[in-house]
Design a protein around this motif. Structure first.
Motif, PDB file in Angstrom:
ATOM      1  N   THR A 179       0.522  -1.126  -0.184  1.00 22.33           N
ATOM      2  CA  THR A 179       0.073   0.079   0.072  1.00 22.33           C
ATOM      3  C   THR A 179       0.851   1.372   0.020  1.00 22.33           C
ATOM      4  O   THR A 179       0.407   2.393  -0.512  1.00 22.33           O
ATOM      5  N   ASP A 180       2.162   1.472   0.729  1.00 19.69           N
ATOM      6  CA  ASP A 180       2.824   2.575   0.780  1.00 19.69           C
ATOM      7  C   ASP A 180       4.396   2.189   0.558  1.00 19.69           C
ATOM      8  O   ASP A 180       5.075   2.063   1.585  1.00 19.69           O
ATOM      9  N   PRO A 181       4.837   1.730  -0.524  1.00 21.56           N
ATOM     10  CA  PRO A 181       6.138   1.024  -0.674  1.00 21.56           C
ATOM     11  C   PRO A 181       7.394   2.088  -0.159  1.00 21.56           C
ATOM     12  O   PRO A 181       8.286   1.407   0.276  1.00 21.56           O
ATOM     13  N   ALA A 182       7.011   3.405  -0.291  1.00 19.00           N
ATOM     14  CA  ALA A 182       8.180   3.975   0.227  1.00 19.00           C
ATOM     15  C   ALA A 182       8.344   3.862   1.645  1.00 19.00           C
ATOM     16  O   ALA A 182       9.411   4.248   2.171  1.00 19.00           O
ATOM     17  N   LYS A 183       7.248   3.924   2.384  1.00 22.05           N
ATOM     18  CA  LYS A 183       7.513   3.637   4.036  1.00 22.05           C
ATOM     19  C   LYS A 183       7.961   2.308   4.112  1.00 22.05           C
ATOM     20  O   LYS A 183       8.512   2.171   5.433  1.00 22.05           O
ATOM     21  N   ALA A 184       7.719   1.356   3.273  1.00 17.35           N
ATOM     22  CA  ALA A 184       8.351   0.006   3.544  1.00 17.35           C
ATOM     23  C   ALA A 184       9.791  -0.072   2.945  1.00 17.35           C
ATOM     24  O   ALA A 184      10.227  -1.308   2.922  1.00 17.35           O
TER      25      ALA A 184
END
Length: 325
Positions: A179-184
């Motif tokens: 859902t939010d690759p940047a945060k992962a």
């Protein structure tokens, strides 16, 4: 040449001091630990053993624990031989260059017995039983009881960051990655990013595919300092018992699907060595029971962060747990 009485007295004093030093280093000829630890109940006087270890911090500590424990029983033991690489130390064992060393069940399964990670039995005890039985039958290598210590691959993040991002398990991390690759964003070493029991397998097992732009390839040691800053990654690959986890205030994300192969440590030796000295189980099985992840995290960071010597850390462990006086 004639000597004065004073010179002769000094010479005799030096001889006595040298003899005491040799006795202390070699374990002595008396049975057991004269200073009162529980290993004093085991008598291996008159035996000699060559202890090996791998080259990294945890193994250097474990090698010292083994050598000092054996000396406490009256055995003759030199300094542990450090060998670089799992295959090389295993060859040292099978060739007779060393008699024993601490090995990991995951390494036994994948490297020594040549199985794939995906075939590994789930859980520490089933994997240990499978490795111990097959290695004894095929290679005459005896595995003593495993420790709770499980130095497996793990994924970690800065303390508190998991809670902020709603990640309490790797299943939660997979949801974040989708859902939010940047945060992962993720950091890992080349080996982890390419092997089937590493990053590719994690993504397949947990059902996500992090875009390459959110994955940074860095040296293993840098992961421990990059993750706390969040630059370039919020999550990263670690080894579960590495002291740098504590030193850098990291949290391990629980592997709720038990994807990572277990790496419980156990003393291994050739069967002929064990057959001649079955009381070696009385030395190492109780020590194994005391080796947990928390214990090794503390011992490891004392060496890697505080600069203490592995032999001093090993001695302190054996004293505090009552194995030596």
């Amino acid at each position: 040449m004639r000597h004065s009485r004073a010179q002769l007295a000094r010479f005799l004093t030096l001889l006595v001091a040298a003899a005491l030093t040799v006795t202390a280093c070699g374990g002595g000829s008396g049975g057991g630990n004269a200073s009162g630890g529980s290993l004093g109940a085991v008598n291996l006087s008159g035996t000699s053993f060559k202890v090996g270890s791998k080259e990294f911090t945890e193994q250097l500590i474990l090698g010292q624990i083994a050598a000092q424990a054996l000396r406490a029983t009256g055995a003759n033991v030199g300094d542990p031989t450090s060998v670089t690489g799992s295959s090389n130390v295993r060859t040292a064992l099978t060739s007779g260059a060393i008699d024993m060393y601490w090995e990991y069940t995951g390494t036994g399964w994948t490297t020594d017995l040549q199985h794939t990670a995906s075939e590994a039995p789930k859980g520490s005890e089933p994997l240990y039983q499978a490795v111990a039985m097959e290695d004894l039958q095929k290679n005459q290598i005896k595995w003593l009881q495993p420790a709770p210590l499980n130095d497996t691959y793990a994924i970690a993040t800065a303390h508190g960051r998991g809670q902020q991002l709603g990640v309490s398990t790797l299943s939660d991390y997979a949801k974040l990655a989708n859902t939010d690759p940047a945060k992962a964003s993720f950091c890992g070493a080349t080996e982890f990013l390419t092997r089937d029991d590493g990053w590719p397998g994690v993504q397949q097992a947990y059902g996500f595919s992090l875009p390459p732009g959110n994955v940074a390839e860095v040296d293993t040691g840098l992961v421990y300092t990059k993750v706390p800053t969040g630059d370039p990654c919020n999550f990263g690959e670690v080894f579960a018992t590495d002291g740098r986890i504590l030193a850098n205030n990291l949290d391990i994300i629980p592997d709720d699907k038990e994807f990572f192969v277990k790496y419980n440590v156990a003393m291994t030796m050739r069967q002929d060595v064990f057959a001649k000295n079955p009381t070696l189980a009385d030395v190492f099985n109780p020590i194994s029971a005391k080796l947990t992840n928390d214990v090794m995290l503390d011992l490891s960071q004392r060496v890697t962060i505080k600069g203490e010597l592995p032999e001093d850390v090993a001695k302190d462990f054996l004293q505090k747990t009552g194995f030596i006086g």
